[in-house]
Every structure is written in C-alpha cells, then in structure tokens.
Write an enzyme that holds these catalytic residues in place. Structure first.
Site, PDB file in Angstrom:
ATOM      1  N   SER A   7      21.566 -12.592 -19.911  1.00 26.67           N
ATOM      2  CA  SER A   7      22.252 -12.802 -20.910  1.00 26.67           C
ATOM      3  C   SER A   7      22.345 -12.017 -22.019  1.00 26.67           C
ATOM      4  CB  SER A   7      21.808 -14.205 -21.512  1.00 26.67           C
ATOM      5  OG  SER A   7      20.209 -14.170 -21.747  1.00 26.67           O
ATOM      6  N   CYS A  51       0.869  -1.114  -0.012  1.00 24.60           N
ATOM      7  CA  CYS A  51       0.011   0.135  -0.087  1.00 24.60           C
ATOM      8  C   CYS A  51       0.793   1.220   0.074  1.00 24.60           C
ATOM      9  CB  CYS A  51      -1.092   0.117   1.167  1.00 24.60           C
ATOM     10  SG  CYS A  51      -2.113  -1.497   1.317  1.00 24.60           S
ATOM     11  N   HIS A  86      10.076 -15.232 -13.032  1.00 29.89           N
ATOM     12  CA  HIS A  86      10.668 -15.180 -14.369  1.00 29.89           C
ATOM     13  C   HIS A  86       9.608 -15.869 -15.380  1.00 29.89           C
ATOM     14  CE1 HIS A  86      13.483 -15.901 -17.773  1.00 29.89           C
ATOM     15  NE2 HIS A  86      14.360 -15.101 -17.043  1.00 29.89           N
ATOM     16  N   ILE A  97      16.537 -16.002 -26.745  1.00 24.90           N
ATOM     17  CA  ILE A  97      18.048 -15.803 -26.843  1.00 24.90           C
ATOM     18  C   ILE A  97      18.812 -16.887 -26.107  1.00 24.90           C
ATOM     19  CG2 ILE A  97      18.197 -14.284 -24.827  1.00 24.90           C
ATOM     20  CD1 ILE A  97      20.144 -12.770 -26.828  1.00 24.90           C
TER      21      ILE A  97
END
Length: 719
Positions: A302, A127, A506, A386
């Site tokens: 990466s 909050c 992720h 990638i």
C-alpha cells in the site's frame, strides 16, 4: 599404544586392529567415529587400524587421546548431559583456531554417508553449505542419524550433533531446544560467518526433530496429517497441490487475448494501474503479463501505490485506476493532489464500498476513546498503521500528534521517536496483533546485549528498551481478517510438518505465528515484516540457492494473504528462467510456496462441489470467496481478503472502456476529494495527509520532522 578401546553407541569396539560388533547391522559404525580424535596412519605402519564393516573409509591410528565426558560410552547420559559436556570441551579451548582444528577432527571421523541417499529430499534447508541428513529408528525405538556436507566445518558441526543425539530416544531428540545450542561456540569464529555457523546447528537440529516426529507417528500408526495446499515453481512450469492451490494457479498464465485487450486500452487512453499484492489471481495474472506491453502498471504494497501513481502522472497518464480497498484510493487521490496533479482522475473498481476490517476498527468509537486517553498524556505520539482511512488519520492527528507507519518501518519509527523524546508515550494502532508483536519484540530486546541492540537502532541500549516498555501502548480491538487466520491450529501444523521450511509472516499475524516466525528468523530461516519484505526474502533465498549451482528444493510458508503468490511466482520464475538460460548453470532448483490454510477455512458441503480437500477421512470443500477458491473461515478469517477480491478484471475493463467520455457513468467509482472538515475546521484531505508526509520525512532523513516534534513537545497543539 598397542591396543585401544573406544566406547560406541552401537556397542562396536576397536581392539587390536579388529572391529568387534556383537550385533552387526548394515549401519555398523554410524556413531563409532564420533567418540575419538583419529590421526591418519601410514598404511605400512604397524599401528592398529579401524575398518568399518569391511569397507575402509579411511585408515586411522587409534592413538592415545583423552576421552572427554561428552564422548564416553556411557549410554545412560542424557542428550542434554552430552551436549553440556561437548560445550565444556570446546569452551575449555581458549584459542579460536584450536577450536576450529578440533571441529575438523570431528569432521574427519563423521561416518560414511552413502551417496545413494544424497538426494534433494534429504537436504537440510537454510544451510549455506549443502547438508544431507538421514534419519531412522532402530528396533529398540532409538533414533539413528547420519549426515554429510560439502563443507568440512559443517561436517564437524553435524558430527558433534550426532555424537549427542545418535542412539537417543525420540523424547530426548524432541526435547532438545535450539536455545540449548547457545553455549556451543565451537568454531569460535568472528565476523559475518558467526550467524551462518549458528544457523547450521539450529537447522540440522530442526530437521532431525521433524523427521523424528514423522517416524514416531509411523511407528504408532498415526497419520502425520494432510499437507497444506502448495504451489511448486520450476523453470519448466508450475504445479499445484490441493484445490486451494489449484484455484490460485489457475490464472497465473492468462489468455493472451485478455492481456492484449487490456494493454491496448490502457495505452490508448493513457491509464495507469496501481494494484495491491492481494489482488485476485486472475487480475494479477493479466496485469503481470500486461506490464510487458504497457509500463504504467505497478503491483506493490500500500505504501508504494501512491508513489507509483505520482510517477505515472509525471509520465503523462491522465487517469489512475486503483485496485485495492478504499483507503488506498483515498491516499492516491490525496497524494496526487499534494504532488500537483489534481487534474489526474483516480478510479476505484466498484460502485460499492470496498472496506477493510482494520480501517473499520480505526474509525470506531472505541478507537477514538483510545486516542482521547492518549491526548491527556504528555508528551504523546500516535503511530497509526497506514492501512487506515484519510478521515481517521485527520481526526486522530487533531487529538494526538500522529505519524503513519508501515509493517516494515513501524519498529524503527517507534524506536526513533523514543530516542528523540526519551519520556515520550507512544500509542500504536489499530492492529492489535501487530501491537502485541511489537511489544513482544521489545521484550526480547531486553535480553540482548547493548551491541546487538545498537545494530537494530544505534541510539538504544538494554536500559533504554526497558525504560520505554511501560510507555508503549497499543489498541487491543483491531484485527485483519486475513492474518487472524494464522492462529493456534496453523502454528501446530507448521511445527509438526513444516518446522524445517522457510517461514514468512506478516507483522499482522497473531502472536503464536509471530513467535514462530521470529524463531525462524533468528536462525536465518524466516522473515517478519511487510508484503515487500516477504517477497524480497523469498527472492534472496532463491538467488542464494541458484548461486550454489546444485540441485535444491526450497519450501516457503506464506504467512500472509494468498494473493501474494502471483508476484512471488513472477519473481521466482524470472530468477529460475534466467539461471536456466545460463551456460554455467547445472543445478535444478524448485521452489514450493505453501498456503497454511486453517481447517476453519473449509466446511462440509454437498458432494457436487467441484473444489474439495481431504482432511483425514472427511471430504470437505473450500468455502468460495467473492470469486472462487478462497479459503475463508466461518470464524472471521480468510486466506484471501474478500474486500480485495471486489477488484475484478470485469470492473477494470468497464472503467477503462468508459473513460474519458463516459466519466459521468463512473461517479460511484471515482475516488472523490474530501470536502468535509475536521472538528477544528480544516480540510480532512489536508490534515489526513500530514501523518503520511511525516512518515515520508522520517524515511528520507531518519529523523522526526521539526513540526511534528513541536506538536509533541507542545502538548499536541497545532498551528
């Protein structure tokens, strides 16, 4: 009006200046003031007044008001019915300013919250304002809530929620969904504050539900469960909870002699270091400290590794050491060549193959079969993650026009491609979880308004998103062994024990974890994206807490590889220590990073094992990874990547000590150039770099490059 009777959830009544309570308790009028709109009274007035258990919070006139259905004393109304009535009440008020006034009335009647329970443990995370929540279960098994805030608007929100849920059964409290709050456009505010107001509703409700679950478990004599291991970061230092976290924390403050030795070597021999976030904590600890002595050390995701290597070559570095998996060193070698630095040597950290489950999936016959199917569909574009080898990119590009993507730009890349070629077929791979998550995200977008979709991509609408779904394909047999771990069991435990925490995930996590993180993201409590997105999110939330300059504790679920914690600790510690040194700083902020390790990641071992966890009555030990203390699953998942952990400090020192005179002994460590050619006779290095360069062009211009567009529109024919 001489008398007034106001129904209250705890059977207290205001009548002729008297509070009548047939069952007095220390929490007497906790819900009393949520059922009417008071007006402050002149103390000398003869109007009747209300007092709470002899302690007057404020003196009010019991003026005649219209009691709306949501605020009646009918104890049999369900929480949903009360919520609907409350929504109707506010929606019947046409002017936004009048809604705000009504909300402020609710704020005024919020029952007194004892300052003694305004503690960090009772704070509601997420909050903008400070919000405190006290939750108890009464003798009848009903839930009782008290709340307070340093913001009057937020107090009004809390008052409304309490009017709905105070006195409800646990089942009613847990049955309410954040979506059910969608109709509560209470404040009627417009602009940037809308999201933060909605987040207040959601985050307070989530905290109510979490604490309700804990009280139900306590009543039934059940254990809520063992907490995940975690690391607590403060300006003063770091504390680890659980063996897994202790293993991660062990190397965060490395030996100064090791740091100096490495920095001297790198400086003497002009060696740059690019390393991935997922490195072993020992390696990252030394590298992070050595950065202060030698600037050409960079830890990143990466995508940035190759860019950093080019910058180091421009600055005069003669060698680049790559701490990552093999496709990363391949990319660094190829990009350096493309940038005009073929003389700069590139070295891996092992004489063995440093693989990757995703890269392996993309080089499999099944993936080539998938692309063969794509090659007969026109027009088609292959969007490849990638995290794949240069050889895979080259072979794919000759089958189907190909552009690489990262977890942070994949959604925008796909949307831009469909915007430029509306009848396009897009083939994504190789990560199956990310592909499914992209599909789910687009499905969710079909429920959004055109205005909301335009904020994500200006050239799309609900109709265009619906139209692209049948032409979006993803490979269904490729996973990262790290992110595969964040499955059903982990999600259940997060829901039970950490539903009010900040959630990071992720893009490669399984669908259940993705959906959970997306829900958290919608209420400002989560992020889904790349490792860099996760780091940036944590830093921004910590900075916001520091800016509030009050005591606070932030808890983050780390939904990616545990090696990320080194960079997180370094970034968070820098923020906390900078704030601590400020003369205007008064608040103490602590940050807890939680590692959601599945029980699949532990196994029973001998009692002599030194690294153990307690799960209920079972004593178990964390399975050692390539080094130690890694939580790896017997079923294919790891909280730490075993491939990344092949990059050891010993290997780095060996390579550095051998350069430049001992290069011949490092042949197996060198990231060599591809001398092989594609089926069409072109160098793999040249063709494999093209999809990467296409992505870089898109990132710079937000348009697909012309040569890629030509290939798409000409059925994949390459010049």
């Amino acid at each position: 009006m001489d008398t007034a009777t106001v129904g209250m959830a705890n059977s207290s009544y205001c009548f002729n200046n008297t509070v009548l309570n047939p069952n007095p308790t220390p929490r007497l009028c906790r819900s009393s003031f949520t059922f009417f709109r008071p007006v402050k009274s002149d103390l000398n007035s003869s109007s009747p007044t209300i007092r709470i258990s002899g302690n007057t919070r404020s003196t009010f006139s019991c003026t005649a008001v219209t009691i709306t259905p949501s605020l009646t004393s009918d104890h049999h109304l369900s929480a949903i019915a009360k919520l609907q009535s409350l929504a109707s009440e506010f929606n019947s008020i046409s002017e936004p300013i009048d809604r705000v006034k009504r909300l402020l009335h609710y704020a005024n009647v919020l029952p007194l919250f004892d300052d003694s329970v305004k503690i960090t443990a009772n704070r509601v995370m997420g909050c903008t304002a400070q919000v405190w929540l006290d939750v108890r279960m009464d003798a009848d098994g009903k839930m009782r809530f008290l709340a307070d805030s340093d913001s009057e608007i937020t107090k009004g929100f809390c008052s409304c929620l309490i009017s709905v849920l105070d006195g409800a059964t646990p089942e009613e409290v847990l049955g309410l969904k954040t979506e059910d709050l969608g109709d509560l456009n209470v404040a009627g505010l417009h602009g940037g504050k809308v999201d933060s107001r909605v987040n207040t509703w959601h985050n307070v409700l989530i905290s109510m539900q979490k604490r309700t679950k804990a009280l139900v478990a306590q009543r039934e004599g059940k254990s809520v469960g063992e907490p995940f291991p975690s690391m607590v970061i403060t300006a003063e230092g770091i504390g680890a909870k659980g063996s897994f976290a202790e293993a991660q924390a062990r190397f965060l403050f490395p030996d100064d002699a090791k740091v100096q030795e490495l920095a001297n070597l790198l400086k003497e021999k002009q060696i740059g270091v690019v390393a991935h976030f997922y490195m072993d904590p020992e390696v990252q600890g030394v590298l992070t400290s050595a950065q202060k002595l030698w600037p050409h050390i960079h830890i990143s995701d990466s995508l940035v590794m190759a860019d950093s290597a080019v910058s180091m070559a421009k600055a005069g570095c003669k060698f680049i050491t790559v701490l990552g998996v093999d496709f990363m060193s391949e990319n660094v070698r190829a990009i350096l060549d493309q940038a005009g630095f073929p003389e700069v040597g590139v070295y891996r950290m092992s004489d063995e193959q440093i693989g990757c489950s995703l890269a392996d999936a993309a080089s499999s016959p099944a993936y080539m079969d998938y692309l063969s199917g794509a090659s007969i569909s026109s027009p088609s574009l292959h969007v490849i993650y990638i995290n794949t080898s240069l050889e895979t990119k080259a072979h794919a590009h000759e089958l189907v026009p190909t552009i690489t993507c990262t977890s942070s730009n994949v959604v925008q890349t796909i949307l831009q491609a469909f915007a430029e070629v509306p009848k396009l077929n897009v083939w994504y791979g190789p990560d199956s979880y990310m592909g499914a998550n992209i599909m789910e995200l687009f499905q969710q977008m079909t429920l959004m308004t055109d205005e909301e979709i335009a904020k994500i991509h200006p050239d799309h609408s609900r109709n265009s998103i619906k139209g692209l779904l049948p032409r979006l394909h993803y490979f269904q047999d490729g996973t990262c062994i790290v992110h595969h771990l964040f499955g059903h069991e982990v999600v259940e435990k997060i829901n039970d024990m950490y539903c009010d925490a900040f959630l990071t995930a992720h893009f490669e996590v399984p669908g259940e974890m993705f959906s959970l993180a997306m829900e958290a993201k919608r209420r400002g409590m989560g992020v889904v994206g790349s490792t860099q997105n996760i780091l940036d999110f944590i830093k921004s939330r910590v900075q916001e807490a520091l800016d509030r300059n009050v005591d606070d504790h932030l808890q983050f679920i780390l939904g990616t590889e545990s090696g990320m914690v080194t960079s997180i600790v370094a970034a968070v510690r820098q923020l906390l220590c900078s704030s601590e040194s400020s003369s205007s700083s008064e608040g103490k902020v602590s940050v807890e990073i939680v590692f959601p390790v599945s029980s699949d990641s532990v196994t029973t071992t001998s009692q002599s094992s030194s690294t153990s966890l307690s799960l209920g009555e079972l004593n178990v030990s964390v399975i050692p990874g390539v080094t130690s203390g890694e939580g790896c699953s017997l079923h294919g998942g790891c909280a730490s990547c075993p491939y990344m952990k092949m990059n050891s400090l010993v290997s780095l020192l060996k390579v550095c000590n051998s350069l430049p005179l001992g290069k011949d002994s490092l042949k197996q460590y060198e990231a060599g150039r591809f001398s092989l050619r594609t089926p069409k006779g072109k160098l793999i290095a040249d063709v494999g770099c093209e999809p990467i360069l296409h992505m870089r062009h898109y990132q710079a211009t937000k348009k697909l490059p012309e040569n890629l567009m030509d290939q798409i529109l000409n059925n994949g024919r390459r010049a």
